[in-house]
Design an enzyme around this catalytic site. Structure first.
Site, PDB file in Angstrom:
ATOM      1  N   ASP A  58      48.254  89.216   9.528  1.00  0.00           N
ATOM      2  CA  ASP A  58      49.308  88.340  10.050  1.00  0.00           C
ATOM      3  C   ASP A  58      49.284  88.338  11.580  1.00  0.00           C
ATOM      4  OD1 ASP A  58      49.995  87.735   7.555  1.00  0.00           O
ATOM      5  OD2 ASP A  58      51.921  88.806   7.537  1.00  0.00           O
ATOM      6  N   ASP A  75      48.827  85.158  13.959  1.00  0.00           N
ATOM      7  CA  ASP A  75      49.859  84.763  14.923  1.00  0.00           C
ATOM      8  C   ASP A  75      49.295  84.693  16.331  1.00  0.00           C
ATOM      9  OD1 ASP A  75      51.605  84.607  12.893  1.00  0.00           O
ATOM     10  OD2 ASP A  75      52.580  86.552  13.265  1.00  0.00           O
ATOM     11  N   SER A  84      65.641  77.621 -26.190  1.00  0.00           N
ATOM     12  CA  SER A  84      66.749  78.283 -25.500  1.00  0.00           C
ATOM     13  C   SER A  84      67.613  79.004 -26.540  1.00  0.00           C
ATOM     14  CB  SER A  84      67.498  77.283 -24.631  1.00  0.00           C
ATOM     15  OG  SER A  84      68.338  76.521 -25.369  1.00  0.00           O
ATOM     16  N   LEU A  85      68.794  79.444 -26.148  1.00  0.00           N
ATOM     17  CA  LEU A  85      69.618  80.255 -27.050  1.00  0.00           C
ATOM     18  C   LEU A  85      70.952  79.570 -27.312  1.00  0.00           C
ATOM     19  CD1 LEU A  85      69.097  83.691 -25.262  1.00  0.00           C
ATOM     20  CD2 LEU A  85      68.263  83.115 -27.542  1.00  0.00           C
ATOM     21  N   GLU A 135      70.165  92.803 -25.040  1.00  0.00           N
ATOM     22  CA  GLU A 135      69.570  92.774 -23.694  1.00  0.00           C
ATOM     23  C   GLU A 135      70.493  92.043 -22.730  1.00  0.00           C
ATOM     24  OE1 GLU A 135      65.884  90.636 -24.104  1.00  0.00           O
ATOM     25  OE2 GLU A 135      65.265  91.808 -25.831  1.00  0.00           O
ATOM     26  N   ASP A 157      70.168  85.948 -15.076  1.00  0.00           N
ATOM     27  CA  ASP A 157      70.449  84.608 -14.565  1.00  0.00           C
ATOM     28  C   ASP A 157      69.375  84.222 -13.549  1.00  0.00           C
ATOM     29  OD1 ASP A 157      71.695  82.249 -14.196  1.00  0.00           O
ATOM     30  OD2 ASP A 157      73.382  83.027 -13.049  1.00  0.00           O
ATOM     31  N   ARG A 182      59.416  76.695 -17.474  1.00  0.00           N
ATOM     32  CA  ARG A 182      59.833  76.259 -18.801  1.00  0.00           C
ATOM     33  C   ARG A 182      59.739  74.731 -18.936  1.00  0.00           C
ATOM     34  NH1 ARG A 182      64.544  74.570 -21.200  1.00  0.00           N
ATOM     35  NH2 ARG A 182      64.768  75.218 -23.361  1.00  0.00           N
ATOM     36  N   GLU A 215      62.054  86.224 -17.162  1.00  0.00           N
ATOM     37  CA  GLU A 215      62.887  85.580 -16.150  1.00  0.00           C
ATOM     38  C   GLU A 215      62.465  86.061 -14.763  1.00  0.00           C
ATOM     39  OE1 GLU A 215      64.846  83.779 -18.013  1.00  0.00           O
ATOM     40  OE2 GLU A 215      66.544  83.143 -16.783  1.00  0.00           O
ATOM     41  N   TYR A 231      60.920  89.514 -21.572  1.00  0.00           N
ATOM     42  CA  TYR A 231      61.716  89.792 -22.764  1.00  0.00           C
ATOM     43  C   TYR A 231      61.190  89.186 -24.062  1.00  0.00           C
ATOM     44  CZ  TYR A 231      63.691  85.475 -20.857  1.00  0.00           C
ATOM     45  OH  TYR A 231      63.840  84.243 -20.305  1.00  0.00           O
ATOM     46  N   LYS A 263      69.582  90.078 -30.400  1.00  0.00           N
ATOM     47  CA  LYS A 263      68.413  89.605 -31.165  1.00  0.00           C
ATOM     48  C   LYS A 263      68.253  90.457 -32.416  1.00  0.00           C
ATOM     49  CE  LYS A 263      66.038  88.348 -26.919  1.00  0.00           C
ATOM     50  NZ  LYS A 263      64.940  88.573 -25.986  1.00  0.00           N
ATOM     51  N   LYS A 321      78.120  84.951 -23.648  1.00  0.00           N
ATOM     52  CA  LYS A 321      78.338  84.721 -22.221  1.00  0.00           C
ATOM     53  C   LYS A 321      79.536  85.506 -21.711  1.00  0.00           C
ATOM     54  CE  LYS A 321      75.291  81.526 -21.096  1.00  0.00           C
ATOM     55  NZ  LYS A 321      75.689  80.299 -20.500  1.00  0.00           N
ATOM     56  N   CYS A 356      88.772  48.530 -15.943  1.00  0.00           N
ATOM     57  CA  CYS A 356      87.639  49.353 -15.507  1.00  0.00           C
ATOM     58  C   CYS A 356      87.606  49.356 -13.972  1.00  0.00           C
ATOM     59  CB  CYS A 356      86.332  48.786 -16.066  1.00  0.00           C
ATOM     60  SG  CYS A 356      84.881  49.578 -15.353  1.00  0.00           S
ATOM     61  N   CYS A 384      84.137  47.414 -12.783  1.00  0.00           N
ATOM     62  CA  CYS A 384      83.879  45.976 -12.937  1.00  0.00           C
ATOM     63  C   CYS A 384      85.157  45.172 -13.180  1.00  0.00           C
ATOM     64  CB  CYS A 384      82.878  45.737 -14.054  1.00  0.00           C
ATOM     65  SG  CYS A 384      83.539  46.103 -15.681  1.00  0.00           S
TER      66      CYS A 384
HETATM   67  S1  IVH Z   1      65.249  85.301 -25.252  1.00  0.00           S
HETATM   68  C1  IVH Z   1      63.802  81.850 -28.181  1.00  0.00           C
HETATM   69  N1  IVH Z   1      66.223  87.102 -23.655  1.00  0.00           N
HETATM   70  O1  IVH Z   1      68.322  82.471 -21.301  1.00  0.00           O
HETATM   71  C2  IVH Z   1      64.608  82.176 -26.974  1.00  0.00           C
HETATM   72  N2  IVH Z   1      66.347  84.832 -22.945  1.00  0.00           N
HETATM   73  O2  IVH Z   1      69.934  80.348 -22.561  1.00  0.00           O
HETATM   74  C3  IVH Z   1      63.996  83.244 -26.162  1.00  0.00           C
HETATM   75  N3  IVH Z   1      67.319  84.529 -20.723  1.00  0.00           N
HETATM   76  O3  IVH Z   1      65.772  80.128 -21.846  1.00  0.00           O
HETATM   77  C4  IVH Z   1      64.862  83.648 -25.038  1.00  0.00           C
HETATM   78  N4  IVH Z   1      67.684  86.646 -20.293  1.00  0.00           N
HETATM   79  O4  IVH Z   1      65.628  81.663 -19.791  1.00  0.00           O
HETATM   80  C5  IVH Z   1      66.014  85.800 -23.839  1.00  0.00           C
HETATM   81  N5  IVH Z   1      67.000  88.823 -22.329  1.00  0.00           N
HETATM   82  C6  IVH Z   1      66.781  87.537 -22.515  1.00  0.00           C
HETATM   83  C7  IVH Z   1      67.141  86.566 -21.535  1.00  0.00           C
HETATM   84  C8  IVH Z   1      66.901  85.223 -21.799  1.00  0.00           C
HETATM   85  C9  IVH Z   1      67.790  85.413 -19.824  1.00  0.00           C
HETATM   86  C10 IVH Z   1      67.326  83.062 -20.531  1.00  0.00           C
HETATM   87  C11 IVH Z   1      66.051  82.349 -20.917  1.00  0.00           C
HETATM   88  C12 IVH Z   1      66.454  81.351 -21.963  1.00  0.00           C
HETATM   89  C13 IVH Z   1      67.904  81.185 -21.660  1.00  0.00           C
HETATM   90  C14 IVH Z   1      68.649  80.701 -22.892  1.00  0.00           C
END
Ligand code: IVH
Length: 705
Positions: A52, A56, A101-102, A133, A137, A156, A193, A245, A309, A333, A427, A430
């Site tokens: 670096d 520089d 997603s979940l 788990e 975020d 994703r 993540e 994860y 899970k 949540k 409305c 319009c």
């Molecule tokens: S498992 C089949 N584990 O939450 C689903 N997701 O709202 C596999 N996330 O898209 C996801 N921590 O980006 C899993 N310990 C964890 C997580 C996790 C954060 C996120 C992930 C997912 C989103 C779902």
């Protein structure tokens, strides 16, 4: 304006000075070449050739020369150097296994319901272990290893296609670039993540504030802004971290439970969360949730809940998936974050379906790390029920990605100048009449696509990520193009390039070319990119197309169901136009209210005209269910009746669907098989009447193998 080469500040140079300038010019070229090479090894080969300090130093030398001879800048324009034009965008990566997603739960009572639904599905009363788990975020990513070597990283994206961030992930120290353990499957894709620690986030914002650069609202945004950088030097500087994860595409599953997976990959060098815990009972799970909530503030990374899970993989496989979420997991949540603020004004937004939604403009307030300045008030009844007035102090809350809401009015803080909000009868966009149908809380504008708000919102929906997914047509551009008459309906999107070339758009208008390149802030490259994005979507798959139409109540999951059952758009449209709803109603998950909205949509001549025009520009792919092409019930319609013994009805239905069958709720001429359990009633009789084949549960199981 630069001066002539033999002038400095308007003074002619002497012979000697000219000599010196020539020397400086040579030196500048030499330095620029060195910097150029260093950039290549840094950006493209990920193998820095200079430290670096050396880099520089060279840069300072070149700046000094340019300070003295500013006209030399035209000779060596640093903005044209390789670092600034490494890549023009991210490559797309198809996920071999979709990134799902979940589902979410929001209170402790729902933990019981979640576990109950699993027991009901499996018909199982034994205790089931859950691996719990923290829910990180951050941003989900996938990383693929071939023979232990990291070869590709992806975001994703929409779950099916993400962006290639291989080079960015390489800059993250915590990601192993090579796994030496022999047990690693040849193809091994991990998912997790990427996040930024709270400490690094604060430091980054402090540094950026000093340098007048972008301030990020929270660590998640900072991580996102840092990961998707074409200039990977920036990603490297941002110190991102990660937790792994789950897995995606793997050549061999060598673990039997989630816990075993986590322990295994941890021993191979992947970062896993130290707080993960196996829980055997509902009280264990509740304790885990409470514990995490109590340590949440002390963790150096943001979490927004807990993920439960099913630990055992064999059970996970039996449970399978709903459209976009697994049945074997859910996210619990943390409660929504709240704050107090004042309502400055209430405005009405008109949506795609004409719904008038009141929105509160708030005095900006920080709600759990995010600045909030708007909140939805849902509808006129909600305003009355909560007695919300302009100038009131209110409690607002936000949870996850949902739009902030007003929870309650602080009546003891009500101001003397508080103003009641009169819900408009017309409305606001319009001026057309609005109606509120019986049993509906929503008031709607009756002007359809003639209302600019409905038209622009429909166009935004049409190009949105789950529909046509056209990059480059953001909200602002859609609005500008609509009001300038450039894009009034979906077909106009696909004729844009042709019209831009200066050919007459239609015989009557003899329109000149649009010359989009000359718009403020646009250029040749951005216009080319937009056309490339549009052209890449001239072929669209059936579920996306159905969803893009924006039929009331027809979301992504319903569009997929329709696509699976009708396979071709032509067949679907023909039946809908003729109001033949028998097949539609036989689909598990489609009820009469939804069927009515669909047929109403296809009865509207304007909609048919729009579709016909659009079909001259695009091609809709028939739906091909590739999942289980070889299964004997793929493409067949099956009906279950009576009590099953080996599996529950829900599991049987899910199993049949995962093998490519359509599961109907009633027997008709188009049913292929009726699976008859004990004490079957009228459906078995109907099968005999229609001459439909019947199978016992045993026969069904051996039939599908
Ligand atoms: S498992 C089949 N584990 O939450 C689903 N997701 O709202 C596999 N996330 O898209 C996801 N921590 O980006 C899993 N310990 C964890 C997580 C996790 C954060 C996120 C992930 C997912 C989103 C779902």
């Amino acid at each position: 304006m630069f001066e002539s080469p033999d002038l400095i500040d308007g003074i002619r140079l002497t012979e000697k000075e000219l000599e010196e300038k020539k020397e400086a010019e040579k030196k500048l070229i030499d330095i620029t070449l060195k910097l150029y090479k260093a950039d290549i090894s840094y950006y493209q080969e990920d193998n820095p050739s200079l430290t670096d300090a050396q880099y520089d130093d060279l840069k300072n030398q070149s700046l000094k020369i340019l300070e003295k001879y500013p006209d030399l800048a035209t000779l060596i324009d640093p903005s044209k150097r390789i670092g600034a034009e490494i890549k023009s965008g991210f490559k797309k990566v198809e996920h071999k296994v979709p990134m799902l997603s979940l589902s979410n739960i929001f209170n402790t009572g729902e933990i019981f319901e979640f576990i109950e639904s699993i027991h009901r599905f499996l018909g199982n009363n034994n205790d089931i272990d859950f691996y719990c788990e923290p829910k990180i975020d951050g941003l989900s990513f996938s990383a693929r290893y071939e023979k232990g070597i990291f070869v590709q990283g992806a975001t994703r994206g929409d779950g099916t296609t993400g962006e290639d961030i291989t080079e960015n992930l390489k800059t993250i120290d915590e990601l192993p670039k090579r796994i030496l353990n022999h047990d690693i499957p040849d193809i091994f894709e991990i998912r997790g993540e990427v996040y930024m620690s709270k400490k690094d986030f604060l430091e980054l914002n402090e540094k950026n504030a000093k340098e007048n650069k972008k301030i990020f609202a929270n660590p998640r945004n900072a991580a996102a802004g840092s990961l998707r950088q074409l200039d990977t030097k920036i990603t490297r500087e941002r110190k991102l971290r990660m937790f792994v994860y789950t897995w995606g595409d793997v050549s061999k599953v060598v673990w039997k439970s989630q816990k075993e997976f986590i322990d295994t990959i941890n021993s191979w060098g992947f970062p896993t969360n130290p707080n993960n815990k196996l829980c055997g009972s509902i009280s264990d799970i509740e304790n885990f949730y409470n514990h995490l909530q109590s340590i949440r503030a002390d963790l150096d990374y943001d979490i927004d809940g807990v993920v439960y899970k099913v630990n055992n993989l064999a059970l996970q496989n039996r449970l399978g998936f709903l459209t976009r979420t697994p049945r074997w997991a859910t996210a619990h949540k943390f409660p929504a974050e709240k704050a107090i603020t004042r309502i400055e004004d209430i405005k009405i937004q008109v949506g795609r379906t004409g719904a008038l939604t009141p929105v509160a403009n708030l005095e900006s307030v920080n709600v759990g790390g995010v600045i909030v300045s708007h909140a939805t008030l849902h509808n006129e009844d909600e305003i009355k029920r909560k007695d919300i007035r302009i100038n009131d102090y209110v409690v607002v809350q936000r949870a996850g990605d949902v739009i902030p809401q007003v929870v309650e009015v602080l009546l003891d803080k009500r101001q003397p100048d508080s103003k009641e909000f009169i819900f408009p009868a017309l409305c606001p966009v319009c001026g057309s009449k609005t109606i509120r149908e019986e049993d509906e809380a929503v008031r709607r504008c009756t002007n359809g696509l003639n209302c600019p708000a409905q038209a622009t919102e429909s166009l935004k929906h049409f190009v949105s990520r789950d529909a046509f997914d056209i990059e480059g047509l953001g909200s602002k551009i859609i609005e500008d193009f609509y009001f300038e008459g450039i894009i009034k309906n979906p077909t106009d999107i696909f004729t844009l390039e042709e019209r831009n070339k200066g050919q007459a758009y239609d015989l009557f208008s003899q329109a000149e070319g649009l010359n989009l390149e000359n718009r403020e802030g646009w250029g040749k490259k951005s216009v080319e990119n937009l056309f490339a994005a549009i052209n890449s979507r001239r072929t669209v798959d059936l579920p996306r197309f159905i969803y893009a139409l924006g039929i009331r109540q027809v979301g992504i999951a319903t569009s997929l169901l329709i696509a699976k059952n009708f396979r071709s758009f032509k067949e679907f449209m023909t039946e809908m136009k003729e109001e033949k709803t028998e097949k539609l109603l036989s689909i598990d998950g489609i009820g009469s209210a939804m069927a009515k909205d669909i047929t109403v949509f296809f009865k509207e001549p304007h909609n048919i005209e729009t579709i016909d025009k659009l079909l001259k520009q695009i091609k809709i792919e028939d739906y091909i269910d590739t999942t289980n092409y070889n299964s004997p019930i793929s493409g067949k319609t099956v009906v279950f009746t009576g009590t099953l013994e080996k599996m529950t009805r829900i599991e049987a239905k899910a199993k049949a669907q995962s093998l490519g069958a359509k599961v109907a709720g009633s027997v008709s001429k188009s049913t292929d098989y009726v699976i008859v359990g004990a004490d079957a009633g009228s459906k078995a009789k109907k099968a005999a009447e229609f001459g439909v084949s019947t199978l016992t549960e045993e026969e069904f199981l051996s039939f599908i193998g």
